[in-house]
Design an enzyme around this catalytic site. Structure first.
Site, short mmCIF file in Angstrom:
data_model
loop_
_atom_site.label_atom_id
_atom_site.label_comp_id
_atom_site.label_asym_id
_atom_site.label_seq_id
_atom_site.Cartn_x
_atom_site.Cartn_y
_atom_site.Cartn_z
N ASN A 9 0.87 -1.18 0.00
CA ASN A 9 0.00 0.00 0.00
C ASN A 9 0.91 1.23 0.00
OD1 ASN A 9 -1.80 2.04 0.53
ND2 ASN A 9 -2.40 1.30 2.56
N TRP A 10 0.98 1.89 -1.14
CA TRP A 10 1.88 3.05 -1.26
C TRP A 10 1.29 4.31 -0.60
CZ3 TRP A 10 5.06 3.84 -6.40
CH2 TRP A 10 5.92 2.76 -6.58
N HIS A 93 -9.56 0.94 5.18
CA HIS A 93 -8.28 1.18 5.85
C HIS A 93 -8.52 2.15 7.01
CE1 HIS A 93 -4.20 2.44 6.65
NE2 HIS A 93 -3.80 1.35 5.99
N GLY A 169 2.34 2.01 10.73
CA GLY A 169 3.28 3.12 10.56
C GLY A 169 4.01 3.52 11.83
P1 PGA Z 1 2.77 0.12 7.58
O1 PGA Z 1 1.32 0.35 6.96
O2 PGA Z 1 3.31 -1.17 7.01
O3 PGA Z 1 3.56 1.31 7.16
O4 PGA Z 1 2.60 0.02 9.06
C1 PGA Z 1 0.42 -0.72 6.81
C2 PGA Z 1 -0.88 -0.23 6.26
O5 PGA Z 1 -1.28 0.90 6.57
O6 PGA Z 1 -1.55 -0.94 5.49
#
Ligand code: PGA
Length: 248
Positions: A9-10, A93, A169
């Site tokens: 997922n960019w 999401h 994140g």
């Molecule tokens: P991340 O994001 O790998 O940067 O934690 C995952 C996502 O939001 O799908």
């Protein structure tokens, strides 16, 4: 054997110059039981899908509008994503649920739109840290599943992504026991919603700070059928390493 899935997922990252990351997939072999998808911003879907077809990797959208067409300035429909070359689309999401106030009901109509446009839906569910600490993880995730999965869903057009909001994140991956517990719960809840056969076959992937270092352990956890990868998907080498970690 269940079909596994790794989706990158960019988010809101990437312009034409970043398509060079895709060249790093050269030489990568994707086994038949693994589906690999990259979800770039919608502006790159068409170009990306042409580049990725060479590597047997598919392209997906990150969100869509719930209707097919109309006076909805700035929105993109599931049918438009499919027309641009997408085969998958993420819905629900947490950055949409929290940042854009999307309800389970709206997520459900988006999932329905994806399915009728022929897109495989990657439905995200997951609890906030506050909800986990209050012991409400199963309740929250159960409600998200019950209220977001449309009646047209089955194990071939739906993938569930378990993404604890506090692990997205942040560099804080959920512990193995937490992942196993949540995935087991999701599979048994899907059994009630979709039937036991579909629940056995449906892919349930984990998302939240997946990277080349922790991916093998995560993918080796019971009931984990792959991953939804944010930050680490932006670098072609890192994403290739995560894909390699998902091969038996
Ligand atoms: P991340 O994001 O790998 O940067 O934690 C995952 C996502 O939001 O799908």
């Amino acid at each position: 054997m269940r079909q596994r899935l790794i989706a990158g997922n960019w988010k809101m990252n990437g312009t034409g110059i970043d398509l060079g990351e895709v060249a790093k997939f050269k030489g990568l072999s994707i086994p038949a039981n693994l589906t690999a998808v990259v979800c770039p911003p919608s502006t790159l879907i068409h170009r990306m899908s042409e580049l990725l077809s060479e590597f047997a990797i598919e392209t997906g959208g990150q969100d869509c509008h719930q209707l097919e067409a109309g006076a909805y300035t700035g929105n993109v429909s599931a049918r438009m994503l499919a027309d641009a070359g997408a085969t998958h689309c993420i819905v629900g999401h947490s950055e949409r649920r929290v940042g854009h106030g999307e309800s389970n009901e709206l997520v459900r109509s988006k999932a329905k739109a994806c399915i009728s446009a022929g897109l495989k839906t990657i439905l995200c569910v997951g609890e906030t840290e506050h909800e986990r600490l209050a012991g409400r993880t199963h309740q929250v995730v159960g409600d998200q599943l019950s209220e977001s999965i449309p009646e047209t869903a089955n194990d071939r057009n739906l993938v569930v992504a378990y993404e604890p909001v506090w692990a997205i994140g942040t560099g804080r991956t959920a512990e193995r026991t937490q992942i196993e517990d949540a995935h087991g719960f999701i599979r048994s809840h899907c059994s009630k919603l979709l039937g036991s056969r579909a629940a056995e076959n449906i892919a349930i992937v984990y998302g939240g700070s997946v990277n080349p270092k922790n991916s093998a352990e995560i993918f080796g956890t019971r009931d984990v059928d792959g991953g939804l990868v944010g930050g680490a998907s932006l670098n072609g080498d890192d994403f290739a390493a995560v894909l390699n970690a998902c091969q038996d």
